[in-house]
Scaffold this active site. Structure first.
Site, short mmCIF file in Angstrom:
data_model
loop_
_atom_site.label_atom_id
_atom_site.label_comp_id
_atom_site.label_asym_id
_atom_site.label_seq_id
_atom_site.Cartn_x
_atom_site.Cartn_y
_atom_site.Cartn_z
CE LYS A 197 83.94 -26.50 61.36
NZ LYS A 197 85.07 -26.23 62.23
CG HIS A 226 88.90 -31.84 60.74
ND1 HIS A 226 88.34 -32.60 61.73
CD2 HIS A 226 89.00 -30.59 61.25
CE1 HIS A 226 88.11 -31.84 62.78
NE2 HIS A 226 88.51 -30.61 62.53
CG ASP A 241 85.04 -32.75 55.89
OD1 ASP A 241 84.16 -31.89 56.03
OD2 ASP A 241 85.99 -32.88 56.68
CB CYS A 244 91.22 -30.72 64.12
SG CYS A 244 90.72 -30.36 65.79
CD GLN A 296 86.51 -24.99 57.49
OE1 GLN A 296 86.18 -23.84 57.17
NE2 GLN A 296 86.66 -25.36 58.74
N1 PMP Z 1 86.03 -31.25 58.58
C1 PMP Z 1 86.61 -30.07 58.43
C2 PMP Z 1 87.32 -29.73 57.16
C3 PMP Z 1 86.55 -29.14 59.47
O1 PMP Z 1 87.14 -27.94 59.32
C4 PMP Z 1 85.90 -29.48 60.65
C5 PMP Z 1 85.85 -28.51 61.84
N2 PMP Z 1 87.04 -27.82 62.07
C6 PMP Z 1 85.29 -30.73 60.75
C7 PMP Z 1 85.38 -31.58 59.69
C8 PMP Z 1 84.57 -31.16 61.98
O2 PMP Z 1 83.44 -30.37 62.16
P1 PMP Z 1 82.62 -30.43 63.54
O3 PMP Z 1 83.62 -30.23 64.63
O4 PMP Z 1 81.64 -29.32 63.42
O5 PMP Z 1 81.97 -31.77 63.57
#
Ligand code: PMP
Length: 415
Positions: free
Chosen positions: A236, A133, A210, A374, A213
């Site tokens: 999430k 991401h 990370d 993203c 998900q």
């Molecule tokens: N890492 C992953 C794999 C994500 O899916 C996301 C959110 N789409 C993020 C990081 C960032 O999370 P946040 O916007 O809640 O900080």
């Protein structure tokens, strides 16, 4: 464990009970029952989470840590109980290793600035993967620009699986940190993170996972994974927005300097010099998102009440059904076909632009996400401008997948 969490009636989720816990599922969109397939962007909230936040503001609201009065102590207790719940949820050895942040993004930035920046020299490398991401790409690019280090990217194959041999070759002594996503939000790939951490550990390379998900979908044990840092977001995993977590090994957290100064993160302040609190306090400058943390604690209770094994099993069934059912729709092509996948179905539909697909299925009450998710390098890898993505949550059903399939068929008919 929360008494209001739905009890399991058998080996599977009591899906009707789960659905009744989510008030938003009662609403309609364009006159059709809402079908929510955008959990990977942000999950819906069950009543116990909504009520925990409501209860805090109604009955216990005060600032934490600093007050001697009853409300402040109650608020502090609830906030710290949430920290303990989160620690239990990911099997952290200590509550003191749980840093509350705004979300996964802030957690990664914290590691970038407090842990890695002071250790980087020109010529060093930061290793990430092709399926990260943007939150696990851009902070490292900032550091590289500042320090003369370079960003290296582990390739993936056409199925959306990491090239493990390449990863092994790229883990050289120049690498000062490996950042890897546990479950890809754009492809659904579940990476073999424990194996990756073991490979990095042999070379004494710290690993940041990370888990944004992963925490909503499967049991997570940071000790079994063997990582150094683990981050995720409340929203999430059925909790509030604006709250997230960085878990780090305590020796790392203690060795790191804070990256924001302010109230609560200090032990002693004079105009000449300030002394910082121990972790996690030194990373939680200012008044934190108290209600958010409490709501996250309620989300942890809720998921644990369901049982993460049952959550994972239900979503695996949905994914298997969805993969088969959607493949019958003309022009449907799944992007991301890894052998080990979680509940994300990214796809293209013939040559219809993903945004048109998203807009047209919305008319049937079906919420999917379209775009680059993203993770622009992922869609670029597949030579696409965008994909449509249906992502699964605990409240989704096979019937809803049928509704999506029918909506896609009707979309096809319009072109
Ligand atoms: N890492 C992953 C794999 C994500 O899916 C996301 C959110 N789409 C993020 C990081 C960032 O999370 P946040 O916007 O809640 O900080």
């Amino acid at each position: 464990m929360n008494d209001t969490a739905p009890k399991m009636t058998g080996p599977e989720l009591d899906i009707d009970k789960v659905r009744s816990d989510f008030p938003i599922l009662q609403r309609t969109v364009h006159g059709k029952p809402l079908v929510y397939f955008d959990t990977a962007a942000s999950a819906q909230r069950p009543l116990p989470v909504i009520e925990a936040v409501d209860n805090f503001y109604r009955n216990h609201n005060a600032n934490i840590h600093r007050g001697v009065h009853t409300l402040s102590q109650e608020a502090t207790d609830h906030h710290e109980q949430a920290r303990a719940k989160v620690a239990g949820f990911i099997n952290a050895p200590s509550d003191q290793e749980i840093v509350f942040t705004r979300g996964a993004t802030e957690s990664i930035n914290l590691v970038a600035y407090s842990f890695l920046r002071p250790r980087l020299q020109p010529g060093d490398e930061i290793l990430i993967t092709w399926m990260e991401h943007h939150s696990n790409i851009v902070p490292w690019q900032f550091l590289c620009e500042e320090t003369g280090a370079s960003l290296k990217v582990v390739p993936m194959n056409q199925r959306g699986e990491l090239e493990m041999d390449a990863l092994a070759d790229m883990l050289t002594e120049r690498v000062k940190l490996l950042g890897v996503v546990q479950v890809s939000n754009a492809l659904g790939t579940v990476n073999p993170v424990a194996e990756i951490c073991a490979m990095a550990r042999k070379k004494e390379i710290p690993v940041l996972v990370d888990g944004a998900q992963a925490t909503p979908h499967q049991a997570v044990d940071v000790q079994a994974l063997g990582c150094d840092f683990y981050c995720f977001s409340g929203h999430k995993m059925y909790g509030p927005t604006g709250i997230g977590v960085l878990w780090g090994r305590y020796e790392h957290l203690q060795a790191m300097t804070p990256y924001q100064g302010g109230g609560e993160m200090i032990r002693h302040v004079t105009f000449e010099k300030s002394e910082f609190n121990d972790a996690p306090g030194k990373f939680e400058a200012g008044t934190p998102n108290i209600a958010g943390a409490i709501g996250l604690g309620a989300a942890v209770d809720y998921l644990q009440g369901l049982g993460m094994d049952k959550v994972a099993a239900w979503e695996a069934r949905l994914l298997a059904y969805g993969t088969e059912r959607l493949a019958q729709v003309e022009g449907f092509r799944m992007i991301g076909t890894a052998a080990n996948k979680a509940g994300v179905m990214s796809f293209v539909l013939g040559d219809i632009h993903a945004n048109d697909v998203g807009t047209l299925v919305d008319l049937h009450g079906v919420a999917i996400r379209t775009g680059h998710h993203c993770a622009m390098p992922v869609v670029q890898y597949f030579g696409l401008p965008a994909t449509a993505r249906a992502s699964l949550g605990i409240y989704n059903t096979m019937e809803e997948i049928d509704t999506l399939a029918e909506a896609l068929e009707k979309t096809n008919a319009m072109f």
